[in-house]
Every structure is written in structure tokens, then in C-alpha cells.
Write a protein that holds these residues in place. Sequence first.
Motif, mmCIF file in Angstrom:
data_model
loop_
_atom_site.group_PDB
_atom_site.id
_atom_site.type_symbol
_atom_site.label_atom_id
_atom_site.label_comp_id
_atom_site.label_asym_id
_atom_site.label_seq_id
_atom_site.Cartn_x
_atom_site.Cartn_y
_atom_site.Cartn_z
ATOM 1 N N GLU A 181 19.296 0.391 -24.837
ATOM 2 C CA GLU A 181 20.564 0.485 -25.566
ATOM 3 C C GLU A 181 20.930 1.929 -25.875
ATOM 4 O OE1 GLU A 181 19.121 -3.621 -25.980
ATOM 5 O OE2 GLU A 181 18.182 -1.648 -26.126
ATOM 6 N N THR A 182 19.908 2.787 -25.979
ATOM 7 C CA THR A 182 20.137 4.205 -26.256
ATOM 8 C C THR A 182 20.269 5.022 -24.979
ATOM 9 O OG1 THR A 182 18.902 4.059 -28.326
ATOM 10 C CG2 THR A 182 19.189 6.261 -27.386
ATOM 11 N N TYR A 183 19.368 4.796 -24.028
ATOM 12 C CA TYR A 183 19.342 5.704 -22.877
ATOM 13 C C TYR A 183 20.359 5.383 -21.797
ATOM 14 C CZ TYR A 183 16.213 2.512 -20.151
ATOM 15 O OH TYR A 183 15.651 1.472 -19.468
ATOM 16 N N LEU A 184 20.773 4.111 -21.661
ATOM 17 C CA LEU A 184 21.708 3.810 -20.590
ATOM 18 C C LEU A 184 23.078 4.456 -20.811
ATOM 19 C CD1 LEU A 184 21.765 2.417 -17.878
ATOM 20 C CD2 LEU A 184 22.702 0.389 -18.995
ATOM 21 N N PRO A 185 23.636 4.417 -22.027
ATOM 22 C CA PRO A 185 24.885 5.161 -22.234
ATOM 23 C C PRO A 185 24.731 6.651 -21.953
ATOM 24 C CG PRO A 185 24.545 3.597 -24.015
ATOM 25 C CD PRO A 185 23.274 3.612 -23.215
ATOM 26 N N ALA A 186 23.570 7.219 -22.287
ATOM 27 C CA ALA A 186 23.342 8.638 -22.005
ATOM 28 C C ALA A 186 23.306 8.898 -20.505
ATOM 29 C CB ALA A 186 22.041 9.099 -22.663
ATOM 30 N N ASP A 189 26.865 8.674 -19.141
ATOM 31 C CA ASP A 189 27.607 9.883 -19.500
ATOM 32 C C ASP A 189 27.164 11.071 -18.652
ATOM 33 O OD1 ASP A 189 29.363 11.450 -21.468
ATOM 34 O OD2 ASP A 189 27.417 12.445 -21.701
ATOM 35 N N GLY A 190 25.871 11.175 -18.393
ATOM 36 C CA GLY A 190 25.343 12.194 -17.492
ATOM 37 C C GLY A 190 25.141 13.570 -18.080
ATOM 38 N N LYS A 191 25.463 13.769 -19.348
ATOM 39 C CA LYS A 191 25.319 15.102 -19.938
ATOM 40 C C LYS A 191 23.905 15.339 -20.450
ATOM 41 C CE LYS A 191 30.173 15.318 -21.303
ATOM 42 N NZ LYS A 191 31.151 15.356 -22.430
ATOM 43 N N GLU A 205 21.095 -7.342 -15.107
ATOM 44 C CA GLU A 205 21.645 -8.224 -16.132
ATOM 45 C C GLU A 205 22.141 -7.467 -17.355
ATOM 46 O OE1 GLU A 205 22.593 -11.267 -15.776
ATOM 47 O OE2 GLU A 205 21.886 -10.994 -13.728
ATOM 48 N N PHE A 206 21.515 -6.347 -17.676
ATOM 49 C CA PHE A 206 21.975 -5.550 -18.810
ATOM 50 C C PHE A 206 23.394 -5.033 -18.548
ATOM 51 C CE2 PHE A 206 22.350 -2.011 -21.699
ATOM 52 C CZ PHE A 206 21.591 -2.373 -22.807
ATOM 53 N N ILE A 207 23.606 -4.474 -17.348
ATOM 54 C CA ILE A 207 24.937 -3.966 -17.012
ATOM 55 C C ILE A 207 25.912 -5.120 -16.823
ATOM 56 C CG2 ILE A 207 26.277 -2.587 -15.382
ATOM 57 C CD1 ILE A 207 23.777 -1.008 -14.747
ATOM 58 N N GLU A 237 30.849 0.460 -11.368
ATOM 59 C CA GLU A 237 31.778 0.289 -12.484
ATOM 60 C C GLU A 237 31.416 1.161 -13.689
ATOM 61 O OE1 GLU A 237 33.326 -3.575 -13.365
ATOM 62 O OE2 GLU A 237 32.269 -4.476 -11.657
ATOM 63 N N VAL A 238 30.164 1.616 -13.755
ATOM 64 C CA VAL A 238 29.742 2.415 -14.916
ATOM 65 C C VAL A 238 29.268 3.811 -14.524
ATOM 66 C CG1 VAL A 238 29.157 0.396 -16.307
ATOM 67 C CG2 VAL A 238 27.408 1.399 -14.823
ATOM 68 N N GLY A 239 29.522 4.212 -13.280
ATOM 69 C CA GLY A 239 29.208 5.572 -12.860
ATOM 70 C C GLY A 239 27.759 5.822 -12.506
ATOM 71 N N LEU A 240 27.078 4.812 -11.961
ATOM 72 C CA LEU A 240 25.680 4.976 -11.576
ATOM 73 C C LEU A 240 25.494 4.665 -10.091
ATOM 74 C CD1 LEU A 240 23.785 3.171 -14.504
ATOM 75 C CD2 LEU A 240 24.382 5.605 -14.308
#
Length: 343
Positions: A181-186, A189-191, A205-207, A237-240
Motif C-alpha cells: 500500500e505504501t510502495y506501489l504508489p511510490a 510515481d517513479g520519483k 490482483e492488487f492493481i 494503466e498505472v505507468g508500470l
Amino acid sequence: MKFPRTHLSLPRALGAAVAVVSLTFLTACGEPGSAGGGGGSTPTGGSNVAACEAVPGDELVVLDDDKQLQTVDNIIPAVNAAAVEGDDTLVPLLDSVSAALDTDTLISLNKAVDVDRRTSKEVAEEFVADAGLDAPEQSGSGKIVIGAADFAESATLGTIYATVLNAAGYEAEVTTIGNRETYLPALEDGKQVQIIPEYVGTLTEFINKDVNGADAEAVASSDLDATVEALTGLGEEVGLVFGQPSPAQDQNAFAVTKAFADEHGVTSLSELAEACGGLVLGGPPECTERPFCQPGLEETYGLQFAEFRSLDAGGPLTKSALQQGEVTLGLVFSSDGSLTPNA
């Protein structure tokens, strides 16, 4: 999906099945258990084959999931798409790590860190050298931050990635960044981070639920190619983007004692169903409701349980109960560092 691990990992989804392996319980992992008492027992099922008593023993063997009940959870590098634009080297280097890993190797890496108490850095550097990944033909440049979840397996895998990338000329480092929940948004974002070692089924399944809602129909399955295809589409869809999945995976598995397996001549869950009824199943409380746990074992394999004992998810309570003959079949994890493959 996969149960939470008590000592190695965060929740991950449950394919090539795990081969029979032996497992020696480490008493240092925790005290055997109060949760395994009769108060947690629930009778289930009938019996059309002879009931088989549990056989105590120190070694445990994982029975082959030959009908592929569990969802694939192979290791896969997850990469921020913007970070690799114009870079044709980075993902192939990560793929070379995937190709060098299998489940037995992952067990050995986890054992070195969790059991032998070596550092992830030391173990990763030794693996990279032994696998011949320390002198890659490809070369690259630039700073790369690899995120790791807060458990040892993720840290070791992340450090392997960093070691290979550094050998190719990148400036790579590893940072521990908590749970998914913490690292996937990071990562999206890619920064803060650009790469994270992930697990095919769980990440899919998480995505999927993030993009399509909490009630989205599951798209991960026991079919690795189909699950990776679904993951690739969701990633767009989420930039990965993703590298190649490794043969190594960390998923739910079910074990008996080696003494039991030898006595009844079983190496797979199908063989167990043919040989034995009246089994006592041990696992986390949710096992009685999860389709990949007791209901799946009954429906997919026709296993017949006389009793369920509420213990833990692949942890010391379940291992101890198996060893002491309190349960016949118990939930373990396929890359647990205390697993030792048979010769």
C-alpha cells in the motif's frame, strides 16, 4: 489469494507446482502452540477412504499441487515505465536475474538470511557472483533506486537487482519502503523508487482492484502466461512495465511429515486424496472460507477432513502441530527458508 506470512513476507497471492521438499522446523521461530488446541477444531466432511492418522516427525514434505489450485506467484521485476524510456539495457539485466532464480534457489537465499543470519547484501553478492551475473555484457548509466518491502526475501531480491545493475554501470541502491500500500504508489510515481521485486499473482490482483474496484472479478490464475498478460495490461494503466517472470515463486503450499508421506506413499495432493480420508487440516482461521484453502482442497482434490484446527499461516504453530502429529496436513509457504529440497 495468499495468506499473510508470519516471518518472511507481506500478503501475496497463492502454475508450476512446488516439488516435494523437506522442512525442518526451527524452534527459535516461536513457541508451539496454544492456537492449536481442541477449542479451535471444527469437524468437516465425510469419509469414503480409510482414515489416516497423523505421523509425527521433524521433517515436513510439501505435496505437489498437481491440479494447480493455487494462483501463480512468480517473482517478477516491476519497473516504472518512465524510468526505462530510451533505456534498452535495464529490463534485460533484470531478466537475467529472473532466469537465474528458481524456487529451490529462493529457499536457499532465504535460509542464508533468515536461518543462518547472514546479511541480504552478503547473500546477494555471493549469488550474483556464483550465477555469473557480476560481469554483464550490457552496460548502462544513471541513478536507480530499488524499493524493497519490509521482509527479508524482498530485501535480498532487491539487493540482487542492485548488484547486477551496479556491475553494468548504473548507480543503484536499495531502500526499504514498507508494505505494498505504501510502495506501489511510490513506484507508480517513479520519483522515490523505480524498480521493485514483485509477485505476479498478488500484484495482478492488487492493481486489478485498484483500477477496477474492490469487487472486480479476479484475473490472476494458475496460468502464468495469462496472468502476466493481464498484469501487463493493468500495468499500462498505472505507468508500470514488467520484466520476465522468474521460475521462482513464493506461494501457499500444503505439507505433511516426511514420515507420513513415506508411510502412505504420497507425493501429491491427488495421491493423498486417493490414499487417505479423515484428515486433520491446520492453518489460519480464514482457511475454512478461502477458496484456495479448505474449500478448494475439498472441491478440487476431493480431500476429506475430519477436523480443522485454527493455527497460523505457514508459521511456527502449524509447523509444530505437523511435527507433533496434531494435524495431518498444514499450510506452509513454498520459499520458506527452512525448506530443504530433497536430493
